[in-house]
Design a protein around this motif. Sequence first.
Motif, PDB file in Angstrom:
ATOM      1  N   VAL A 127     -57.968   9.439  20.191  1.00 30.16           N
ATOM      2  CA  VAL A 127     -57.316   9.116  19.108  1.00 30.16           C
ATOM      3  C   VAL A 127     -57.439  10.429  17.891  1.00 30.16           C
ATOM      4  CG1 VAL A 127     -56.845   7.475  17.058  1.00 30.16           C
ATOM      5  CG2 VAL A 127     -57.116   6.605  19.478  1.00 30.16           C
ATOM      6  N   LEU A 181     -67.086   3.312  25.824  1.00 29.08           N
ATOM      7  CA  LEU A 181     -65.563   3.407  25.805  1.00 29.08           C
ATOM      8  C   LEU A 181     -64.966   3.507  24.505  1.00 29.08           C
ATOM      9  CD1 LEU A 181     -64.890   0.656  28.818  1.00 29.08           C
ATOM     10  CD2 LEU A 181     -64.499   3.115  28.680  1.00 29.08           C
ATOM     11  N   THR A 222     -62.348   6.351  23.325  1.00 27.66           N
ATOM     12  CA  THR A 222     -61.032   5.842  22.664  1.00 27.66           C
ATOM     13  C   THR A 222     -60.960   6.567  21.196  1.00 27.66           C
ATOM     14  OG1 THR A 222     -61.108   3.893  24.053  1.00 27.66           O
ATOM     15  CG2 THR A 222     -59.557   4.234  22.196  1.00 27.66           C
TER      16      THR A 222
END
Length: 116
Positions: A25, A17, A21
């Motif tokens: 980004v 995760l 992420t």
Amino acid sequence: MLTAARNLWRKHRFLFLAFITALVVTLFFAARLLMFTLYWVDPAHDNQPLEGWMTPRYVAHSYDLPPTVVRDVLELEAVDGEPRTLAELVKSSDLTLEEIQRRVDEAARTHKGGRQ
């Protein structure tokens, strides 16, 4: 590849995760960088005539001036809070848009003359 992703999900869910992420980004900022680069590389955005919707930061980019020079031209404080448009600045000061245009043109000539 799908098997590897499932394996990572099962054994290292938190790291997986965190990686996803970080990837999202990174892609967001890469796309933003690309959009800004494509916008400002277009010569049509250089030295645009001033309009009320423009902000001092936009004027600085368009005329290739340091923000401090634009701040001095517009007689703004160093930290002025939220960005205001030129129309808002005209309302709150005794300057006109034409006067601001004249000052910005003069500052651009002076600044670019000093760099050559």
